[in-house]
Write an enzyme that holds these catalytic residues in place. Sequence first.
Site, PDB file in Angstrom:
ATOM      1  N   ASN A   1       0.826  -1.107   0.012  1.00  0.00           N
ATOM      2  CA  ASN A   1      -0.008   0.139   0.073  1.00  0.00           C
ATOM      3  C   ASN A   1       0.907   1.137  -0.010  1.00  0.00           C
ATOM      4  O   ASN A   1       2.165   1.303   0.222  1.00  0.00           O
ATOM      5  CB  ASN A   1      -0.905  -0.045   1.256  1.00  0.00           C
ATOM      6  CG  ASN A   1      -0.173  -0.010   2.675  1.00  0.00           C
ATOM      7  OD1 ASN A   1       0.474   0.908   2.812  1.00  0.00           O
ATOM      8  ND2 ASN A   1      -0.384  -1.033   3.352  1.00  0.00           N
TER       9      ASN A   1
ATOM     10  N   ASN B   1      -7.550  -8.311   9.840  1.00  0.00           N
ATOM     11  CA  ASN B   1      -7.549  -8.833   8.375  1.00  0.00           C
ATOM     12  C   ASN B   1      -7.972 -10.296   8.052  1.00  0.00           C
ATOM     13  O   ASN B   1      -8.328 -10.655   7.109  1.00  0.00           O
ATOM     14  CB  ASN B   1      -6.213  -8.568   7.626  1.00  0.00           C
ATOM     15  CG  ASN B   1      -5.868  -7.149   7.613  1.00  0.00           C
ATOM     16  OD1 ASN B   1      -4.713  -6.678   7.931  1.00  0.00           O
ATOM     17  ND2 ASN B   1      -6.920  -6.115   7.576  1.00  0.00           N
TER      18      ASN B   1
ATOM     19  N   ARG C   1       0.411 -12.727   2.960  1.00  0.00           N
ATOM     20  CA  ARG C   1      -0.628 -12.446   4.141  1.00  0.00           C
ATOM     21  C   ARG C   1      -1.710 -13.812   4.033  1.00  0.00           C
ATOM     22  O   ARG C   1      -2.070 -14.184   5.187  1.00  0.00           O
ATOM     23  CB  ARG C   1      -1.307 -11.324   3.838  1.00  0.00           C
ATOM     24  CG  ARG C   1      -0.522  -9.972   3.956  1.00  0.00           C
ATOM     25  CD  ARG C   1      -0.983  -8.832   4.545  1.00  0.00           C
ATOM     26  NE  ARG C   1      -1.376  -9.271   5.990  1.00  0.00           N
ATOM     27  CZ  ARG C   1      -2.032  -8.828   6.822  1.00  0.00           C
ATOM     28  NH1 ARG C   1      -2.713  -7.428   6.329  1.00  0.00           N
ATOM     29  NH2 ARG C   1      -2.552  -9.021   8.008  1.00  0.00           N
TER      30      ARG C   1
ATOM     31  N   ARG D   1      -8.774  -3.858  -2.144  1.00  0.00           N
ATOM     32  CA  ARG D   1      -8.508  -5.140  -1.822  1.00  0.00           C
ATOM     33  C   ARG D   1      -9.483  -6.222  -2.097  1.00  0.00           C
ATOM     34  O   ARG D   1      -9.483  -6.996  -2.867  1.00  0.00           O
ATOM     35  CB  ARG D   1      -8.146  -5.234  -0.115  1.00  0.00           C
ATOM     36  CG  ARG D   1      -6.689  -4.540   0.161  1.00  0.00           C
ATOM     37  CD  ARG D   1      -5.463  -4.759  -0.333  1.00  0.00           C
ATOM     38  NE  ARG D   1      -4.275  -4.434  -0.373  1.00  0.00           N
ATOM     39  CZ  ARG D   1      -3.374  -4.530   0.976  1.00  0.00           C
ATOM     40  NH1 ARG D   1      -4.053  -5.259   2.032  1.00  0.00           N
ATOM     41  NH2 ARG D   1      -2.366  -3.692   1.243  1.00  0.00           N
TER      42      ARG D   1
ATOM     43  N   HIS E   1      -8.078   0.205   2.643  1.00  0.00           N
ATOM     44  CA  HIS E   1      -9.148  -0.599   3.549  1.00  0.00           C
ATOM     45  C   HIS E   1      -9.940   0.250   3.779  1.00  0.00           C
ATOM     46  O   HIS E   1      -9.958   1.562   4.343  1.00  0.00           O
ATOM     47  CB  HIS E   1      -8.162  -1.217   4.729  1.00  0.00           C
ATOM     48  CG  HIS E   1      -7.633  -2.682   4.231  1.00  0.00           C
ATOM     49  ND1 HIS E   1      -6.672  -3.242   4.850  1.00  0.00           N
ATOM     50  CD2 HIS E   1      -8.087  -3.739   3.598  1.00  0.00           C
ATOM     51  CE1 HIS E   1      -6.275  -4.197   4.650  1.00  0.00           C
ATOM     52  NE2 HIS E   1      -7.121  -4.786   3.696  1.00  0.00           N
TER      53      HIS E   1
ATOM     54  N   ASP F   1     -11.135   0.237   6.606  1.00  0.00           N
ATOM     55  CA  ASP F   1     -11.070   0.751   8.220  1.00  0.00           C
ATOM     56  C   ASP F   1     -10.033   1.896   8.265  1.00  0.00           C
ATOM     57  O   ASP F   1      -9.779   2.515   9.314  1.00  0.00           O
ATOM     58  CB  ASP F   1     -10.724  -0.424   9.421  1.00  0.00           C
ATOM     59  CG  ASP F   1      -9.290  -0.978   9.054  1.00  0.00           C
ATOM     60  OD1 ASP F   1      -8.554  -0.566   7.865  1.00  0.00           O
ATOM     61  OD2 ASP F   1      -8.800  -1.724   9.919  1.00  0.00           O
TER      62      ASP F   1
ATOM     63  N   CYS G   1      -6.320  -1.795  13.178  1.00  0.00           N
ATOM     64  CA  CYS G   1      -5.648  -2.803  12.136  1.00  0.00           C
ATOM     65  C   CYS G   1      -5.162  -3.770  13.263  1.00  0.00           C
ATOM     66  O   CYS G   1      -4.741  -5.106  12.958  1.00  0.00           O
ATOM     67  CB  CYS G   1      -4.674  -2.384  11.233  1.00  0.00           C
ATOM     68  SG  CYS G   1      -5.240  -0.998  10.172  1.00  0.00           S
TER      69      CYS G   1
HETATM   70  N1  ARG Z   1       0.782  -4.001   5.561  1.00  0.00           N
HETATM   71  C1  ARG Z   1      -0.419  -4.528   5.688  1.00  0.00           C
HETATM   72  C2  ARG Z   1      -1.250  -4.676   4.406  1.00  0.00           C
HETATM   73  O1  ARG Z   1      -0.919  -3.962   3.682  1.00  0.00           O
HETATM   74  C3  ARG Z   1      -1.498  -3.457   6.560  1.00  0.00           C
HETATM   75  C4  ARG Z   1      -2.751  -3.878   6.791  1.00  0.00           C
HETATM   76  C5  ARG Z   1      -3.519  -2.960   7.654  1.00  0.00           C
HETATM   77  N2  ARG Z   1      -4.925  -3.465   8.100  1.00  0.00           N
HETATM   78  C6  ARG Z   1      -6.017  -2.939   8.148  1.00  0.00           C
HETATM   79  N3  ARG Z   1      -6.862  -3.313   8.917  1.00  0.00           N
HETATM   80  N4  ARG Z   1      -6.168  -1.817   7.390  1.00  0.00           N
HETATM   81  O2  ARG Z   1      -1.807  -5.600   4.397  1.00  0.00           O
END
Ligand code: ARG
Length: 294
Positions: free
Chosen positions: A37, A87, A111, A165, A194, A196, A288
């Site tokens: 991101n 997540n 992930r 996403r 995202h 959130d 997060c």
């Molecule tokens: N580096 C992680 C990603 O890009 C950060 C996730 C952040 N989580 C969130 N709930 N916004 O997947």
Amino acid sequence: MVISPETIKLQDCKLRQEPKSILMCGCDYFDVIDSKNPFMNPNINKVDINLAKHQWQELYKLLTVLGIKVFVLDAVANLEDMVFTANQVLVGNNASLGNYVVAANMKYESRNREIPYFVQWFKAHNYKILNEHYANESVDCIFEGHGDALWHPNHELLWVGFGYRSTKKAIAKVPELIQAPVITLELVDANFYHLDTCFFPIDENTLMYYPEAFSKKTNDIICQYFKNLVVVSRKEALNFACNSIVFNDTIIIQSGNNNTVDALQKLGYKTAGIDVGEFMKSGGGISCLTLWVY
Ligand code: ARG
């Protein structure tokens, strides 16, 4: 089927019991090694792991002081993003399913490797796993748990973001799995990849959000459902103001978001500021790092 917003009224949604505990994951192996991101810049924005551990500990302490029971999952080597527990699954509870989770299907392979550790934890805590095989879905069937899916406070109504996403194809399967209506929200700014990061339902009438992260049509839908709107500036939205959580009437918010804090206090909320800046280098804030569980 994803319910079209014109056909669902909040008063018609069943009431939902709010979870009161949180699942965090240790940050021993947290790092930024690639760019998933716009916040992630491994060459310029290096993580200070000792500072990250200190910030994680302070967040843990604050949650427990506020009276929240916090479970901690052990970190796993080579899963540098696993600390972001919002997540890997969607958590729910209703009369017919009891406590359940929907396992995510993440956009990035590293992930996806986090998910079995979460599924195992929820199995051990007697949750129903609604979709053991979700991870075998096609590459355009992405669902990133509570990064993109937020419950309407106290109601069986789920808000789900798409655009960066989670995909519409994956979201379309969710209502049937969870037996509850879903309203989709279109994200249009990559900094708010995202849901959130730009949308924080505080209580059933009040939403804190950054309107420009959403399409025009989505903004219209949002205004239909929330009577009170707390609009966050771009500057504070980029400082993860919306990536907050609430317990009783205390809002836990990234420090440095003074205008947002003033607006919240004027509305009668208490606020607790805390700095998780090392995790923001990975595009993640307080919400997060915390997953609400039963
Ligand atoms: N580096 C992680 C990603 O890009 C950060 C996730 C952040 N989580 C969130 N709930 N916004 O997947």
